[in-house]
Design a protein around this motif. Structure first.
Motif, PDB file in Angstrom:
ATOM      1  N   THR A   1       0.860  -1.173   0.000  1.00 55.40           N
ATOM      2  CA  THR A   1       0.000   0.000   0.000  1.00 55.40           C
ATOM      3  C   THR A   1       0.894   1.219   0.000  1.00 55.40           C
ATOM      4  O   THR A   1       1.999   1.191   0.515  1.00 55.40           O
ATOM      5  CB  THR A   1      -0.894   0.012   1.251  1.00 55.40           C
ATOM      6  N   SER A   2       0.441   2.310  -0.585  1.00 58.08           N
ATOM      7  CA  SER A   2       1.319   3.465  -0.739  1.00 58.08           C
ATOM      8  C   SER A   2       1.123   4.470   0.385  1.00 58.08           C
ATOM      9  O   SER A   2       0.052   4.609   0.941  1.00 58.08           O
ATOM     10  CB  SER A   2       1.079   4.132  -2.084  1.00 58.08           C
ATOM     11  N   TRP A   3       2.197   5.152   0.697  1.00 53.42           N
ATOM     12  CA  TRP A   3       2.226   6.224   1.681  1.00 53.42           C
ATOM     13  C   TRP A   3       3.203   7.246   1.148  1.00 53.42           C
ATOM     14  O   TRP A   3       4.236   6.887   0.592  1.00 53.42           O
ATOM     15  CB  TRP A   3       2.693   5.674   3.022  1.00 53.42           C
ATOM     16  N   GLN A   4       2.906   8.512   1.270  1.00 48.59           N
ATOM     17  CA  GLN A   4       3.750   9.553   0.695  1.00 48.59           C
ATOM     18  C   GLN A   4       4.862   9.917   1.676  1.00 48.59           C
ATOM     19  O   GLN A   4       4.612  10.437   2.743  1.00 48.59           O
ATOM     20  CB  GLN A   4       2.910  10.795   0.363  1.00 48.59           C
ATOM     21  N   HIS A   5       6.104   9.601   1.327  1.00 46.60           N
ATOM     22  CA  HIS A   5       7.254   9.969   2.143  1.00 46.60           C
ATOM     23  C   HIS A   5       7.419  11.484   2.083  1.00 46.60           C
ATOM     24  O   HIS A   5       7.220  12.088   1.025  1.00 46.60           O
ATOM     25  CB  HIS A   5       8.508   9.278   1.594  1.00 46.60           C
TER      26      HIS A   5
ATOM     27  N   TYR B   1      18.870  10.164  -0.092  1.00 42.55           N
ATOM     28  CA  TYR B   1      19.135   8.746   0.113  1.00 42.55           C
ATOM     29  C   TYR B   1      18.018   8.190   0.994  1.00 42.55           C
ATOM     30  O   TYR B   1      17.696   8.761   2.031  1.00 42.55           O
ATOM     31  CB  TYR B   1      20.488   8.521   0.795  1.00 42.55           C
ATOM     32  N   TYR B   2      17.409   7.091   0.555  1.00 41.52           N
ATOM     33  CA  TYR B   2      16.358   6.429   1.321  1.00 41.52           C
ATOM     34  C   TYR B   2      16.903   5.084   1.779  1.00 41.52           C
ATOM     35  O   TYR B   2      17.209   4.228   0.938  1.00 41.52           O
ATOM     36  CB  TYR B   2      15.110   6.186   0.459  1.00 41.52           C
ATOM     37  N   GLN B   3      17.028   4.869   3.094  1.00 40.09           N
ATOM     38  CA  GLN B   3      17.459   3.565   3.584  1.00 40.09           C
ATOM     39  C   GLN B   3      16.221   2.687   3.672  1.00 40.09           C
ATOM     40  O   GLN B   3      15.538   2.623   4.685  1.00 40.09           O
ATOM     41  CB  GLN B   3      18.161   3.674   4.932  1.00 40.09           C
ATOM     42  N   ALA B   4      15.930   2.049   2.547  1.00 38.04           N
ATOM     43  CA  ALA B   4      14.683   1.305   2.398  1.00 38.04           C
ATOM     44  C   ALA B   4      14.866   0.183   1.389  1.00 38.04           C
ATOM     45  O   ALA B   4      15.868   0.137   0.673  1.00 38.04           O
ATOM     46  CB  ALA B   4      13.581   2.253   1.935  1.00 38.04           C
ATOM     47  N   LYS B   5      13.890  -0.692   1.343  1.00 44.14           N
ATOM     48  CA  LYS B   5      13.863  -1.761   0.342  1.00 44.14           C
ATOM     49  C   LYS B   5      12.840  -1.403  -0.724  1.00 44.14           C
ATOM     50  O   LYS B   5      11.743  -0.943  -0.411  1.00 44.14           O
ATOM     51  CB  LYS B   5      13.468  -3.095   0.977  1.00 44.14           C
ATOM     52  N   ALA B   6      13.193  -1.618  -1.982  1.00 44.36           N
ATOM     53  CA  ALA B   6      12.246  -1.429  -3.080  1.00 44.36           C
ATOM     54  C   ALA B   6      11.396  -2.690  -3.181  1.00 44.36           C
ATOM     55  O   ALA B   6      11.922  -3.789  -3.307  1.00 44.36           O
ATOM     56  CB  ALA B   6      12.992  -1.173  -4.378  1.00 44.36           C
ATOM     57  N   LEU B   7      10.074  -2.515  -3.123  1.00 38.78           N
ATOM     58  CA  LEU B   7       9.173  -3.660  -3.132  1.00 38.78           C
ATOM     59  C   LEU B   7       8.464  -3.872  -4.460  1.00 38.78           C
ATOM     60  O   LEU B   7       8.173  -4.990  -4.832  1.00 38.78           O
ATOM     61  CB  LEU B   7       8.110  -3.481  -2.030  1.00 38.78           C
TER      62      LEU B   7
ATOM     63  N   ALA C   1       7.604   1.593  -5.159  1.00 35.17           N
ATOM     64  CA  ALA C   1       7.074   1.439  -3.805  1.00 35.17           C
ATOM     65  C   ALA C   1       8.199   0.932  -2.915  1.00 35.17           C
ATOM     66  O   ALA C   1       8.868  -0.052  -3.247  1.00 35.17           O
ATOM     67  CB  ALA C   1       5.907   0.466  -3.791  1.00 35.17           C
ATOM     68  N   CYS C   2       8.425   1.616  -1.795  1.00 36.30           N
ATOM     69  CA  CYS C   2       9.531   1.287  -0.899  1.00 36.30           C
ATOM     70  C   CYS C   2       9.015   1.054   0.513  1.00 36.30           C
ATOM     71  O   CYS C   2       7.936   1.507   0.870  1.00 36.30           O
ATOM     72  CB  CYS C   2      10.540   2.436  -0.868  1.00 36.30           C
ATOM     73  N   GLU C   3       9.832   0.360   1.308  1.00 38.27           N
ATOM     74  CA  GLU C   3       9.544   0.179   2.724  1.00 38.27           C
ATOM     75  C   GLU C   3      10.765   0.581   3.522  1.00 38.27           C
ATOM     76  O   GLU C   3      11.868   0.065   3.295  1.00 38.27           O
ATOM     77  CB  GLU C   3       9.178  -1.274   3.035  1.00 38.27           C
TER      78      GLU C   3
ATOM     79  N   TYR D   1      13.905   0.572   8.952  1.00 34.39           N
ATOM     80  CA  TYR D   1      13.785   0.519  10.404  1.00 34.39           C
ATOM     81  C   TYR D   1      12.365   0.763  10.915  1.00 34.39           C
ATOM     82  O   TYR D   1      11.930   0.124  11.855  1.00 34.39           O
ATOM     83  CB  TYR D   1      14.756   1.517  11.051  1.00 34.39           C
ATOM     84  N   LYS D   2      11.640   1.670  10.292  1.00 34.57           N
ATOM     85  CA  LYS D   2      10.290   1.989  10.763  1.00 34.57           C
ATOM     86  C   LYS D   2       9.224   1.102  10.137  1.00 34.57           C
ATOM     87  O   LYS D   2       8.120   1.004  10.640  1.00 34.57           O
ATOM     88  CB  LYS D   2       9.964   3.450  10.468  1.00 34.57           C
ATOM     89  N   GLY D   3       9.548   0.492   8.988  1.00 39.92           N
ATOM     90  CA  GLY D   3       8.572  -0.347   8.301  1.00 39.92           C
ATOM     91  C   GLY D   3       7.500   0.430   7.566  1.00 39.92           C
ATOM     92  O   GLY D   3       6.525  -0.137   7.095  1.00 39.92           O
ATOM     93  N   VAL D   4       7.667   1.741   7.438  1.00 40.49           N
ATOM     94  CA  VAL D   4       6.698   2.596   6.767  1.00 40.49           C
ATOM     95  C   VAL D   4       6.853   2.433   5.253  1.00 40.49           C
ATOM     96  O   VAL D   4       7.963   2.423   4.733  1.00 40.49           O
ATOM     97  CB  VAL D   4       6.917   4.077   7.168  1.00 40.49           C
TER      98      VAL D   4
END
Length: 197
Positions: free
Chosen positions: A37-41, A119-125, A135-137, A140-143
């Motif tokens: 699901t999407s959320w706006q960073h 830089y986004y410390q996230a995983k591309a899903l 879409a990324c997660e 650490y926060k899981g957002v």
């Protein structure tokens, strides 16, 4: 590296940096990625007000880190998405495992890339080629959030193949050791020290 990038994209030279980036034309099968699901960073919302085309790089390994460094930041807004906040010089990884080098000697932080847009410390899903969003997660926060792009470079690297050998995945880090990441070298060093104690 230019040859690997050539496989993903279709032709434009960027500044004086000898890197070729090409607009992605291939469709990626959805079963390689997880839906989200999407959320706006907060940093991802400035896409409409940009003055330069946005280049989004997935991964901070050899190809991703080099491309992010060499792109002309006066011409492009460069963004990196990677769970790892550093580039790892893997040929020297065995030296860290045996104690010849310190772990910090073979890593280059992403923050050293001059004029990096974000830089986004996230995983591309998931990648939506039609909407040009990834879409990324957050690691650490899981957002979950979306990042939009004009150009996309997929440089995610790979995972070690165990060839479905029984018990290899379950015994990783106990009696089975890979040597691909920094934590692998730490595991090997700790095991060697443990054997001598």
């Amino acid at each position: 590296m230019a040859r690997a990038l050539h496989l993903f994209n279709n032709g434009r030279r960027l500044g004086n940096n000898r890197c070729v980036l090409r607009g992605c034309t291939r469709r990626i099968d959805a079963h390689y990625f997880f839906s989200t699901t999407s959320w706006q960073h907060p940093d991802a919302g400035d896409f409409e007000s940009r003055t330069k085309p946005r280049v989004l790089i997935l991964g901070s390994g050899w190809a991703g880190f080099t491309l992010a460094r060499r792109l002309d930041k006066n011409l492009f807004d460069v963004r990196v998405v990677s769970p790892s906040n550093h580039f790892l010089f893997t040929p020297l990884l065995p030296s860290t495992a045996v104690g010849t080098l310190e772990f910090r000697a073979i890593q280059e932080p992403v923050r050293t890339i001059e004029n990096l847009g974000q830089y986004y410390q996230a995983k591309a899903l998931d990648i939506d080629m039609d909407e040009r969003t990834v879409a990324c997660e957050d690691l650490y926060k899981g957002v979950k959030f979306d990042v939009r792009y004009d150009y996309l470079c997929i440089a995610g690297g790979m995972k070690s193949n165990t060839f479905n050998t029984p018990k290899v995945a379950e015994l990783e880090g106990v009696v089975v050791f890979f040597l691909k990441h920094l934590y692998h070298a730490r595991q090997i060093r700790n095991r060697i020290v443990e054997c001598f104690e």
